[in-house]
Design a protein around this motif. Structure first.
Motif, mmCIF file in Angstrom:
data_model
loop_
_atom_site.group_PDB
_atom_site.id
_atom_site.type_symbol
_atom_site.label_atom_id
_atom_site.label_comp_id
_atom_site.label_asym_id
_atom_site.label_seq_id
_atom_site.Cartn_x
_atom_site.Cartn_y
_atom_site.Cartn_z
ATOM 1 N N UNK A 56 0.938 -1.144 -0.011
ATOM 2 C CA UNK A 56 0.121 -0.229 -0.002
ATOM 3 C C UNK A 56 0.847 1.459 -0.155
ATOM 4 N N UNK A 57 1.995 1.102 0.816
ATOM 5 C CA UNK A 57 2.680 2.399 0.794
ATOM 6 C C UNK A 57 3.709 2.672 -0.415
ATOM 7 N N UNK A 58 4.046 1.341 -0.918
ATOM 8 C CA UNK A 58 4.758 1.427 -2.184
ATOM 9 C C UNK A 58 4.039 2.077 -3.258
ATOM 10 N N UNK A 59 2.862 1.857 -3.457
ATOM 11 C CA UNK A 59 1.829 2.038 -4.635
ATOM 12 C C UNK A 59 1.425 3.618 -4.517
ATOM 13 N N UNK A 64 9.377 0.673 8.188
ATOM 14 C CA UNK A 64 8.487 1.779 8.452
ATOM 15 C C UNK A 64 8.151 1.876 9.861
ATOM 16 N N UNK A 65 8.123 0.509 10.556
ATOM 17 C CA UNK A 65 7.686 0.537 12.040
ATOM 18 C C UNK A 65 7.541 -0.767 12.262
ATOM 19 N N UNK A 66 6.944 -1.201 13.623
ATOM 20 C CA UNK A 66 6.948 -2.498 14.299
ATOM 21 C C UNK A 66 5.310 -2.690 14.365
ATOM 22 N N UNK A 67 5.290 -3.812 13.566
ATOM 23 C CA UNK A 67 3.911 -4.469 13.351
ATOM 24 C C UNK A 67 3.498 -5.169 14.811
ATOM 25 N N UNK A 68 4.696 -5.288 15.543
ATOM 26 C CA UNK A 68 4.443 -6.141 16.801
ATOM 27 C C UNK A 68 4.171 -5.167 17.966
ATOM 28 N N UNK A 69 4.124 -3.942 17.545
ATOM 29 C CA UNK A 69 3.585 -2.668 18.454
ATOM 30 C C UNK A 69 2.345 -2.363 18.118
ATOM 31 N N UNK A 70 1.235 -2.609 19.212
ATOM 32 C CA UNK A 70 -0.173 -2.486 18.879
ATOM 33 C C UNK A 70 -0.499 -1.056 18.152
ATOM 34 N N UNK A 71 0.073 -0.044 18.801
ATOM 35 C CA UNK A 71 -0.028 1.438 18.228
ATOM 36 C C UNK A 71 0.486 1.622 16.805
ATOM 37 N N UNK A 72 1.641 1.005 16.644
ATOM 38 C CA UNK A 72 2.271 1.228 15.249
ATOM 39 C C UNK A 72 1.660 0.155 14.091
ATOM 40 N N UNK A 73 1.173 -0.870 14.528
ATOM 41 C CA UNK A 73 0.481 -1.792 13.818
ATOM 42 C C UNK A 73 -0.950 -1.069 13.099
ATOM 43 N N UNK A 75 -1.489 0.008 9.273
ATOM 44 C CA UNK A 75 -2.394 -0.770 8.792
ATOM 45 C C UNK A 75 -3.650 0.138 8.252
ATOM 46 N N UNK A 76 -3.725 1.359 8.600
ATOM 47 C CA UNK A 76 -4.548 2.244 8.460
ATOM 48 C C UNK A 76 -4.328 3.105 7.001
ATOM 49 N N UNK A 77 -5.181 3.051 6.167
ATOM 50 C CA UNK A 77 -4.821 4.011 4.873
ATOM 51 C C UNK A 77 -4.321 5.467 5.087
ATOM 52 N N UNK A 78 -4.871 6.173 6.147
ATOM 53 C CA UNK A 78 -4.340 7.341 6.467
ATOM 54 C C UNK A 78 -2.822 7.670 6.972
ATOM 55 N N UNK A 79 -2.436 6.347 7.795
ATOM 56 C CA UNK A 79 -1.087 6.198 8.149
ATOM 57 C C UNK A 79 -0.245 5.946 6.997
ATOM 58 N N UNK A 80 -0.772 5.047 6.244
ATOM 59 C CA UNK A 80 0.058 4.688 4.860
ATOM 60 C C UNK A 80 0.267 5.807 4.013
ATOM 61 N N UNK A 81 -0.623 6.861 3.982
ATOM 62 C CA UNK A 81 -0.333 7.895 3.040
ATOM 63 C C UNK A 81 0.629 8.801 3.708
#
Length: 378
Positions: free
Chosen positions: A70-73, A229-238, A242-248
């Motif tokens: 998502x981030x790459x695209x 880009x961040x740690x998916x094992x961290x609940x807040x970072x995941x 995972x959210x489109x606004x964060x990806x943008x």
């Protein structure tokens, strides 16, 4: 911000003791950057990590392969929209498995000017922040583990990684590769630094620019970075990734970093998107240097003028120029001699200025390293 530390003592030892011919089976050529057209980024390859049968790391629900794609695209879309003259190539634009070797081949075949590899991280539930890697020797066990995890993708390939069996990723080989592509490495560090600055500007924790032995970076022949880009094992970072606004937001930060990197490489003001050269106070070169290429080593940048006798320069005689409304300070003067300037840069990084880098001028105007090297070789 923690900056990349360079293994210069090792580099010097390897340069003297280990012939590149033995390491690579071919004779080292002059800096490959010189073969590219000057001052223009024409092709970018964006690599979304993992994919298909390789999900990468994961959090409670998000998978690395999906957030990275998502981030790459989004990054590719922004570059295409902002710079339609630049060709954007994706190693994958959907959920498919691409071998590590093929990712590098795609970039090399495209004769890319920049390779951006996007990943997400995993560690303890408390780990957080972004970090950007360039090729090099890992400094900590944590960095080694990240490289091992990303490199482990090879065991999902059809031959179970057999083609990498005799691949040399020893410290000596990595250092020799760094030397071979020294101009590209400098540019990789420059871009990585700008990425981390932009991530910090959107509120992300800056874990710094680091180095490790990533296979995909080892095999590319252009400035290349790998972004965690961040740690998916961290609940807040995941939740953020995972959210489109964060990806943008992340893709937007990458895009601004790219704009600033492109502008600095080409010696223009990024705010004008390369349409106008900004030289508030162009440096005055000596008459005998007319039409000559002069390489210098930049050590300081400031929003305000710094006195020539400032302790910040550590008793070095500096050469001042202005660009993008900033005061920039360089040391050394190497006429038509990039190699000498690069050696001096390495010495300064080791002793006094860890973030020094080479810049070039002709007739009082800063020009890109690509153009400078090409002109100096004539």
């Amino acid at each position: 911000m923690n900056r990349l530390e360079n293994s210069l003592k090792w580099v010097r030892w390897v340069a003297m003791a280990i012939p590149f011919v033995m390491l690579f089976g071919f004779q080292l050529k002059k800096q490959p950057t010189a073969s590219k057209q000057s001052g223009t980024i024409r092709t970018i390859v964006i690599d979304a990590g993992h994919g298909g049968k390789d999900p990468g790391c994961h959090g409670s629900s998000a998978h690395e392969k999906n957030v990275c794609l998502a981030m790459a695209l989004e990054l590719g879309r922004k570059i295409k929209e902002g710079y339609p003259e630049i060709k954007v190539v994706f190693t994958r634009d959907k959920d498919v498995f691409v071998e590590l070797d093929d990712r590098a081949k795609i970039a090399n075949k495209a004769n890319a000017d920049l390779f951006i590899c996007i990943h997400a991280n995993s560690a303890s539930a408390t780990a957080y922040g972004t970090e950007t890697y360039v090729l090099g020797l890992h400094k900590t066990d944590a960095q080694a583990k990240i490289a091992d995890r990303e490199n482990s993708t090879i065991y999902l390939e059809a031959d179970k990684g057999e083609k990498y069996k005799d691949f040399d990723m020893s410290p000596d080989a990595i250092i020799a590769r760094q030397l071979q592509l020294s101009v590209f490495l400098d540019q990789s560090i420059l871009f990585a630094d700008k990425l981390q600055n932009e991530f910090k500007s959107i509120g992300r924790f800056d874990r710094g620019v680091k180095q490790a032995g990533f296979l995909v970076l080892y095999k590319t022949t252009m400035p290349s970075v790998l972004i965690e880009t961040g740690f998916l094992t961290n609940r807040d970072e995941e939740k953020f990734l995972a959210d489109s606004s964060g990806q943008k937001k992340m893709a937007g930060a990458m895009f601004i970093a790219f704009e600033k990197y492109k502008a600095e490489l080409e010696g223009v003001d990024y705010k004008t998107r390369g349409n106008q050269e900004v030289a508030d106070n162009p440096p005055v070169e000596k008459k005998e240097l007319k039409d000559k290429v002069v390489f210098r080593v930049q050590i300081e940048t400031s929003e305000s003028k710094i006195a020539a006798n400032s302790s910040r320069f550590k008793k070095h005689e500096v050469f001042e120029y202005q660009q993008d409304r900033l005061y920039k300070y360089t040391v050394g003067e190497f006429v038509d001699d990039f190699n000498a300037a690069n050696t001096y840069k390495n010495e300064l990084r080791q002793k006094e200025f860890p973030n020094a880098f080479v810049v070039a001028f002709q007739n009082g105007e800063r020009i890109s390293l690509e153009k400078a090297i090409k002109l100096a070789e004539k």
